[in-house]
Design a protein around this motif. Structure first.
Motif, PDB file in Angstrom:
ATOM      1  N   SER A   1     -33.152  30.522 -22.546  1.00  0.00           N
ATOM      2  CA  SER A   1     -31.878  30.117 -21.952  1.00  0.00           C
ATOM      3  C   SER A   1     -31.379  31.114 -20.916  1.00  0.00           C
ATOM      4  O   SER A   1     -30.339  30.917 -20.326  1.00  0.00           O
ATOM      5  CB  SER A   1     -30.824  29.965 -23.053  1.00  0.00           C
ATOM      6  N   ARG A   2     -32.098  32.170 -20.668  1.00  0.00           N
ATOM      7  CA  ARG A   2     -31.611  33.152 -19.717  1.00  0.00           C
ATOM      8  C   ARG A   2     -32.444  33.098 -18.435  1.00  0.00           C
ATOM      9  O   ARG A   2     -33.633  32.792 -18.450  1.00  0.00           O
ATOM     10  CB  ARG A   2     -31.655  34.568 -20.281  1.00  0.00           C
ATOM     11  N   PRO A   3     -31.819  33.374 -17.295  1.00  0.00           N
ATOM     12  CA  PRO A   3     -32.564  33.358 -16.042  1.00  0.00           C
ATOM     13  C   PRO A   3     -33.605  34.465 -16.038  1.00  0.00           C
ATOM     14  O   PRO A   3     -33.367  35.567 -16.531  1.00  0.00           O
ATOM     15  CB  PRO A   3     -31.481  33.592 -14.978  1.00  0.00           C
TER      16      PRO A   3
ATOM     17  N   ARG B   1     -35.609  35.179 -13.050  1.00  0.00           N
ATOM     18  CA  ARG B   1     -35.895  35.726 -11.732  1.00  0.00           C
ATOM     19  C   ARG B   1     -34.827  36.757 -11.352  1.00  0.00           C
ATOM     20  O   ARG B   1     -33.630  36.483 -11.390  1.00  0.00           O
ATOM     21  CB  ARG B   1     -35.928  34.601 -10.697  1.00  0.00           C
TER      22      ARG B   1
ATOM     23  N   ALA C   1     -41.545  25.456 -13.605  1.00  0.00           N
ATOM     24  CA  ALA C   1     -40.271  24.754 -13.791  1.00  0.00           C
ATOM     25  C   ALA C   1     -39.468  25.363 -14.933  1.00  0.00           C
ATOM     26  O   ALA C   1     -38.242  25.503 -14.844  1.00  0.00           O
ATOM     27  CB  ALA C   1     -40.531  23.269 -14.052  1.00  0.00           C
ATOM     28  N   ALA C   2     -40.155  25.731 -16.019  1.00  0.00           N
ATOM     29  CA  ALA C   2     -39.466  26.333 -17.155  1.00  0.00           C
ATOM     30  C   ALA C   2     -38.906  27.709 -16.803  1.00  0.00           C
ATOM     31  O   ALA C   2     -37.841  28.102 -17.293  1.00  0.00           O
ATOM     32  CB  ALA C   2     -40.409  26.430 -18.348  1.00  0.00           C
TER      33      ALA C   2
ATOM     34  N   ALA D   1     -37.978  28.600 -13.737  1.00  0.00           N
ATOM     35  CA  ALA D   1     -36.940  28.448 -12.712  1.00  0.00           C
ATOM     36  C   ALA D   1     -35.640  27.901 -13.275  1.00  0.00           C
ATOM     37  O   ALA D   1     -34.553  28.236 -12.772  1.00  0.00           O
ATOM     38  CB  ALA D   1     -37.449  27.536 -11.600  1.00  0.00           C
ATOM     39  N   THR D   2     -35.736  27.053 -14.305  1.00  0.00           N
ATOM     40  CA  THR D   2     -34.547  26.380 -14.825  1.00  0.00           C
ATOM     41  C   THR D   2     -34.411  26.648 -16.314  1.00  0.00           C
ATOM     42  O   THR D   2     -35.133  26.048 -17.123  1.00  0.00           O
ATOM     43  CB  THR D   2     -34.619  24.871 -14.574  1.00  0.00           C
ATOM     44  N   PRO D   3     -33.531  27.572 -16.712  1.00  0.00           N
ATOM     45  CA  PRO D   3     -33.345  27.852 -18.134  1.00  0.00           C
ATOM     46  C   PRO D   3     -33.037  26.581 -18.911  1.00  0.00           C
ATOM     47  O   PRO D   3     -32.292  25.719 -18.458  1.00  0.00           O
ATOM     48  CB  PRO D   3     -32.152  28.817 -18.136  1.00  0.00           C
ATOM     49  N   GLY D   4     -33.656  26.483 -20.087  1.00  0.00           N
ATOM     50  CA  GLY D   4     -33.482  25.296 -20.907  1.00  0.00           C
ATOM     51  C   GLY D   4     -34.576  24.272 -20.737  1.00  0.00           C
ATOM     52  O   GLY D   4     -34.692  23.353 -21.546  1.00  0.00           O
ATOM     53  N   THR D   5     -35.396  24.405 -19.680  1.00  0.00           N
ATOM     54  CA  THR D   5     -36.514  23.493 -19.486  1.00  0.00           C
ATOM     55  C   THR D   5     -37.623  23.851 -20.468  1.00  0.00           C
ATOM     56  O   THR D   5     -38.046  25.007 -20.534  1.00  0.00           O
ATOM     57  CB  THR D   5     -37.062  23.586 -18.051  1.00  0.00           C
TER      58      THR D   5
END
Length: 367
Positions: free
Chosen positions: A5-7, A9, A328-329, A331-335
């Protein structure tokens, strides 16, 4: 397992990937797929072998060579993702170290030597709040994608039997860790190709209630299993019959899926492995204009019944989808990751039950 759940990058540009291992798995599978995935960059590769270093510099001149995994993990802020493509015995300890360093991690199959070790890694990834996934690339074989689509669409009716084979004819054992007797090496065909077979069966038909297996050492000079058959009964009622062997002079159909209204039979291997081994890349490098993952028409499968059957073109294979899912996972937390590591726990649980079944001559019931 919940995705991170954390970014991840903390810099501009693609996610920086550190690859551990540049043998067959690292050089032919992971590196080309990583290098051709938008959003990822192959930044560093662990290999101390001079020949493999030279190969790395030819094939990926922008990647730096690193002597040891410890050196790679010494500066976790320099990377975003660790990919582990080293021998099986190293999977769990290296994944543990990468996760503890706070790095998203991809591990080649099998995730670990035991289901307990795999579950421990899942727990650690959740505690560290970082992504963990397993490279089960055979989920993106064209034949499997075709079978999965037919099942999903109901084209076969209610499926009662799934037959799947990874058979080869290699009557003389080759040198290498996969042929070593030490259980810590996690060698043998059951944990190698069997990991794919069981993963595919679970992906299609869900949890397993019982496992029966026959596992043998057939070849002269072999010390690890080279021939195995598994019979799985799924909670859904479907039965999966799975074969993996290095001693099959005439191979059977790659897939046979039988339903109460139609069946699907497919022979021949997915072309993506051969293309990668030959140096072809998903972006078209080295290919003669052929679309990536396209099957040969001569190897298309058959759909229908004995009274009414038609040739069915194979859906294109798509190994690049795995690392596209990883990107994708990240780049987008929660994916969610492309392969949930809990699936690897389930696969290893079945493989362990298969070992018990073969050793005792009994059918093993899973909780």
């Amino acid at each position: 397992m919940s995705p991170s759940s954390r970014p991840l990058r903390h810099h501009d540009g693609p996610f920086r990937v550190g690859l551990i291992g540049y043998g067959l798995a690292g050089s032919a599978f992971h590196a080309p797929l990583i290098a051709t995935t938008p959003g990822l960059r192959l930044d560093a590769v662990v290999t101390a072998n001079p020949d493999r270093r030279a190969q790395l510099h030819r094939e990926h001149p922008g990647a730096r060579a690193v002597d040891t995994p410890e050196q790679l993990l010494a500066d976790p802020d320099a990377l975003d993702l660790i990919v582990i493509a080293s021998p099986n015995r190293t999977h769990a300890p290296l994944a543990r170290a990468a996760l503890r360093a706070g790095l998203a991690t991809v591990v080649d199959k099998p995730l670990a030597a035991t289901a307990a070790d795999a579950l421990e890694l899942c727990t650690l990834a959740r505690e560290q709040d970082v992504l963990l996934s397993v490279f089960q690339n055979r989920r993106w074989d064209g034949d499997f994608l075709t079978a999965a689509r037919l099942v999903r669409e109901g084209a076969l009716g209610r499926v009662h039997r799934f037959e799947s084979r990874f058979e080869r004819f290699r009557p003389k054992p080759k040198a290498g860790w996969r042929e070593l007797a030490d259980p810590a090496e996690v060698g043998g065909t059951l944990y190698d190709l069997g990991s794919h077979l069981v993963d595919q069966a679970l992906t299609l038909f869900g949890p397993v209630e019982t496992v029966y297996a026959e596992i043998d050492v057939r070849r002269d000079g072999a010390v690890v299993d080279d021939d195995a058959f598994l019979a799985l009964t799924h909670a859904s009622g479907t039965r999966s019959h799975l074969w993996t062997s290095a001693i099959t002079p005439l191979v059977g159909p790659r897939l046979r899926v039988l339903g109460d209204t139609a069946g699907y039979v497919k022979s021949g291997m997915d072309p993506q492995e051969a293309d990668l081994r030959a140096g072809h890349r998903p972006d078209g490098t080295g290919r003669d204009g052929a679309p990536w993952g396209a099957d040969q028409p001569s190897r298309y499968g058959t759909l229908g019944t004995d009274e009414s059957a038609t040739t069915l073109a194979t859906d294109p294979g798509d190994y690049p989808a795995f690392y596209a899912g990883v990107a994708a996972a990240l780049a987008t937390p929660g994916t969610p990751p492309p392969v949930d590591p809990q699936d690897a726990v389930a696969t290893l649980t079945v493989l362990e039950a298969a070992r018990t079944s073969a050793a005792t001559g009994t059918t093993v019931r899973l909780d």
